[in-house]
Design a protein around this motif. Structure first.
Motif, PDB file in Angstrom:
ATOM      1  N   PRO A 175       0.819  -1.154  -0.043  1.00 60.95           N
ATOM      2  CA  PRO A 175      -0.065  -0.075   0.189  1.00 60.95           C
ATOM      3  C   PRO A 175       0.755   1.306   0.196  1.00 60.95           C
ATOM      4  N   LYS A 176       0.687   2.184  -0.798  1.00 60.71           N
ATOM      5  CA  LYS A 176       1.075   3.547  -0.588  1.00 60.71           C
ATOM      6  C   LYS A 176       0.811   4.274   0.595  1.00 60.71           C
ATOM      7  N   THR A 177       1.777   5.045   1.198  1.00 64.03           N
ATOM      8  CA  THR A 177       1.609   5.806   2.203  1.00 64.03           C
ATOM      9  C   THR A 177       0.100   6.579   2.290  1.00 64.03           C
ATOM     10  N   ASP A 178      -0.274   7.206   0.920  1.00 61.76           N
ATOM     11  CA  ASP A 178      -1.495   7.954   0.951  1.00 61.76           C
ATOM     12  C   ASP A 178      -2.633   7.190   0.461  1.00 61.76           C
TER      13      ASP A 178
ATOM     14  N   SER B  68      -9.208  -0.482  10.508  1.00 58.81           N
ATOM     15  CA  SER B  68      -7.873  -0.416  10.327  1.00 58.81           C
ATOM     16  C   SER B  68      -7.082   0.382  11.546  1.00 58.81           C
ATOM     17  N   HIS B  69      -6.150   1.081  10.932  1.00 59.51           N
ATOM     18  CA  HIS B  69      -5.242   1.715  12.006  1.00 59.51           C
ATOM     19  C   HIS B  69      -5.311   3.104  11.559  1.00 59.51           C
ATOM     20  N   ALA B  70      -4.641   4.048  12.477  1.00 59.77           N
ATOM     21  CA  ALA B  70      -4.723   5.464  12.537  1.00 59.77           C
ATOM     22  C   ALA B  70      -4.582   6.067  11.045  1.00 59.77           C
ATOM     23  N   ASP B  71      -3.299   6.055  10.641  1.00 60.36           N
ATOM     24  CA  ASP B  71      -2.908   6.710   9.322  1.00 60.36           C
ATOM     25  C   ASP B  71      -3.578   6.139   8.158  1.00 60.36           C
ATOM     26  N   PRO B  72      -3.630   4.606   8.091  1.00 60.35           N
ATOM     27  CA  PRO B  72      -4.418   4.156   7.082  1.00 60.35           C
ATOM     28  C   PRO B  72      -5.931   4.895   7.028  1.00 60.35           C
ATOM     29  N   CYS B  73      -6.560   4.806   8.100  1.00 55.79           N
ATOM     30  CA  CYS B  73      -7.867   5.389   8.158  1.00 55.79           C
ATOM     31  C   CYS B  73      -8.058   6.615   7.656  1.00 55.79           C
ATOM     32  N   ILE B  74      -6.976   7.602   8.020  1.00 59.99           N
ATOM     33  CA  ILE B  74      -7.046   8.923   7.624  1.00 59.99           C
ATOM     34  C   ILE B  74      -6.758   9.000   6.142  1.00 59.99           C
ATOM     35  N   TYR B  75      -5.864   8.409   5.609  1.00 64.93           N
ATOM     36  CA  TYR B  75      -5.496   8.606   4.161  1.00 64.93           C
ATOM     37  C   TYR B  75      -6.274   7.911   3.339  1.00 64.93           C
ATOM     38  N   LEU B  76      -6.916   6.649   3.853  1.00 62.79           N
ATOM     39  CA  LEU B  76      -7.766   5.931   2.648  1.00 62.79           C
ATOM     40  C   LEU B  76      -9.244   6.691   2.701  1.00 62.79           C
ATOM     41  N   ALA B  77      -9.848   7.369   3.920  1.00 62.89           N
ATOM     42  CA  ALA B  77     -11.009   8.285   3.824  1.00 62.89           C
ATOM     43  C   ALA B  77     -10.564   9.443   2.840  1.00 62.89           C
ATOM     44  N   ALA B  78      -9.408  10.012   2.809  1.00 58.20           N
ATOM     45  CA  ALA B  78      -9.012  11.272   2.088  1.00 58.20           C
ATOM     46  C   ALA B  78      -9.137  11.023   0.643  1.00 58.20           C
ATOM     47  N   ALA B  79      -8.460   9.623   0.427  1.00 61.22           N
ATOM     48  CA  ALA B  79      -8.287   9.056  -1.047  1.00 61.22           C
ATOM     49  C   ALA B  79      -9.499   8.962  -1.422  1.00 61.22           C
ATOM     50  N   LEU B  80     -10.575   8.399  -0.886  1.00 61.68           N
ATOM     51  CA  LEU B  80     -11.841   8.029  -1.381  1.00 61.68           C
ATOM     52  C   LEU B  80     -12.734   9.373  -1.745  1.00 61.68           C
ATOM     53  N   ALA B  81     -12.442  10.567  -0.901  1.00 60.21           N
ATOM     54  CA  ALA B  81     -13.185  11.553  -1.053  1.00 60.21           C
ATOM     55  C   ALA B  81     -12.578  12.608  -1.842  1.00 60.21           C
ATOM     56  N   LYS B  82     -11.509  12.044  -2.200  1.00 59.14           N
ATOM     57  CA  LYS B  82     -10.602  12.960  -2.963  1.00 59.14           C
ATOM     58  C   LYS B  82     -10.435  14.440  -2.370  1.00 59.14           C
ATOM     59  N   MET B  83      -9.865  14.252  -1.092  1.00 60.00           N
ATOM     60  CA  MET B  83      -9.539  15.471  -0.344  1.00 60.00           C
ATOM     61  C   MET B  83      -8.105  15.303   0.210  1.00 60.00           C
ATOM     62  N   LYS B  84      -8.015  16.403   0.687  1.00 61.44           N
ATOM     63  CA  LYS B  84      -6.438  16.640   1.283  1.00 61.44           C
ATOM     64  C   LYS B  84      -6.526  15.721   2.723  1.00 61.44           C
TER      65      LYS B  84
ATOM     66  N   ALA C 150      -7.649  17.612   6.082  1.00 65.40           N
ATOM     67  CA  ALA C 150      -9.318  17.885   6.061  1.00 65.40           C
ATOM     68  C   ALA C 150      -9.926  16.761   6.741  1.00 65.40           C
ATOM     69  N   MET C 151      -9.302  15.464   7.087  1.00 63.71           N
ATOM     70  CA  MET C 151      -9.675  14.669   7.875  1.00 63.71           C
ATOM     71  C   MET C 151      -9.488  14.662   9.286  1.00 63.71           C
ATOM     72  N   ASN C 152     -10.347  14.600  10.171  1.00 63.39           N
ATOM     73  CA  ASN C 152     -10.362  14.694  11.679  1.00 63.39           C
ATOM     74  C   ASN C 152      -9.210  13.917  12.322  1.00 63.39           C
TER      75      ASN C 152
ATOM     76  N   TYR D  92     -15.113   7.194  10.143  1.00 60.34           N
ATOM     77  CA  TYR D  92     -15.408   7.978   9.168  1.00 60.34           C
ATOM     78  C   TYR D  92     -16.280   7.166   8.536  1.00 60.34           C
ATOM     79  N   THR D  93     -17.476   7.959   7.896  1.00 63.11           N
ATOM     80  CA  THR D  93     -18.514   7.492   7.088  1.00 63.11           C
ATOM     81  C   THR D  93     -18.605   8.168   5.745  1.00 63.11           C
ATOM     82  N   LEU D  94     -18.482   7.465   4.643  1.00 65.38           N
ATOM     83  CA  LEU D  94     -18.320   8.118   3.281  1.00 65.38           C
ATOM     84  C   LEU D  94     -19.479   7.388   2.482  1.00 65.38           C
ATOM     85  N   GLU D  95     -20.212   8.524   1.709  1.00 66.29           N
ATOM     86  CA  GLU D  95     -21.073   8.194   1.121  1.00 66.29           C
ATOM     87  C   GLU D  95     -21.080   8.319  -0.460  1.00 66.29           C
TER      88      GLU D  95
END
Length: 276
Positions: free
Chosen positions: A145-148, A172-188, A191-193, A201-204
């Protein structure tokens, strides 16, 4: 310490339900716990990196399962978990309640490309027997997996596509949660809490090909208890913000503790804004 639970999400148009992805960090870690069980484990496992969750983490996992069971259509749900013990244990209450199989995937494992070794196997242990789908093929088929987490997001969308009303639940774990949510939402990512134990994180996604919208941004108000495992974010400015806020949140001593309830509500209102 009980407080008002997070209300299940509803959809404006119930005749056309979106696809949702739930990304959840593991529960409170036993190697950070201050209870007697955790202290005994720490003494016996000084160099063990595959920590279980603490007694508080088990309560958090049950709280998380309770919310998911209220919100998700189980006829169209997939559970994916990191193969590290703390994530598998956090997923366990929901897997048992839903009677759905766990799909273990190193793509959402600890450390992404910085992890130096694989998770020890746990699928044959008594508590997980019969709960793991042994035929599941990992998303990245042996690739790192890439870091992002952009390659994980791409693989996830390629594998599962879009299905109306479906839920994909990822532990998952802290960093993967943050980065995966950001990647799916196409956000920085900032911008993830900040993400603390069992933060959700819930994405729709309304239809195929659309970017996911963030509906919950690492919320923790579905929990009845908070532990010693601290929030995390790779952005140092966000780390400073949660440290200034202090951790853990205020304790509510009972249903009649109005002062405690107010303090907790004020804390969570500030906590849920720890992003840019």
């Amino acid at each position: 310490a009980a407080h008002a639970p997070l209300k299940p999400l509803t959809t404006m148009n119930e005749s056309k339900k979106p696809q949702r992805i739930y990304i959840i960090r593991h529960g409170d870690r036993m190697d950070r716990g201050i209870d007697e069980e955790s202290k005994a484990w720490q003494k016996a496992n000084e160099f063990n990196q595959d920590t279980p969750i603490s007694c508080i983490g088990r309560v958090q996992a049950k709280d998380t399962s309770d919310l998911l069971m209220k919100e998700i259509d189980l006829s169209s749900c997939i559970i994916i978990a990191s193969p590290w013990l703390r994530c598998m244990q956090t997923s366990l209450p929901f897997a048992k309640a839903s009677k759905l199989k766990l799909h273990l995937d190193p793509a959402v494992g600890e450390g992404a490309e910085f992890c130096t070794h694989d998770a020890p196997p746990h699928e044959d242990e008594e508590s997980f027997k019969g709960l793991v789908d042994m035929s599941y093929e990992p998303l990245l088929e042996g690739k790192t997996p890439k870091t992002d987490m952009t390659n994980v997001a791409e693989a996830l969308e390629k594998r599962f596509g879009f299905e109306e009303g479906r839920a994909i639940v990822i532990f998952s774990h802290a960093d993967p949660c943050i980065y995966l949510a950001a990647a799916l939402a196409k956000m920085k990512p900032n911008a993830m809490n900040c993400t603390s134990p069992t933060a959700m994180y819930t994405l729709e996604q309304e239809k195929k090909g659309e970017a996911y919208k963030i509906i919950r941004n690492a919320r923790i108000d579905h929990l009845s208890i908070y532990g010693e495992t601290r929030p995390w974010h790779h952005d140092p400015e966000l780390v400073k913000l949660w440290r200034d806020l202090n951790w853990p949140p205020p304790v509510v001593s009972g249903t009649g503790d109005e002062k405690g309830k107010k303090a907790l509500a004020e804390y969570l209102e500030k906590y849920h804004k720890l992003h840019f």
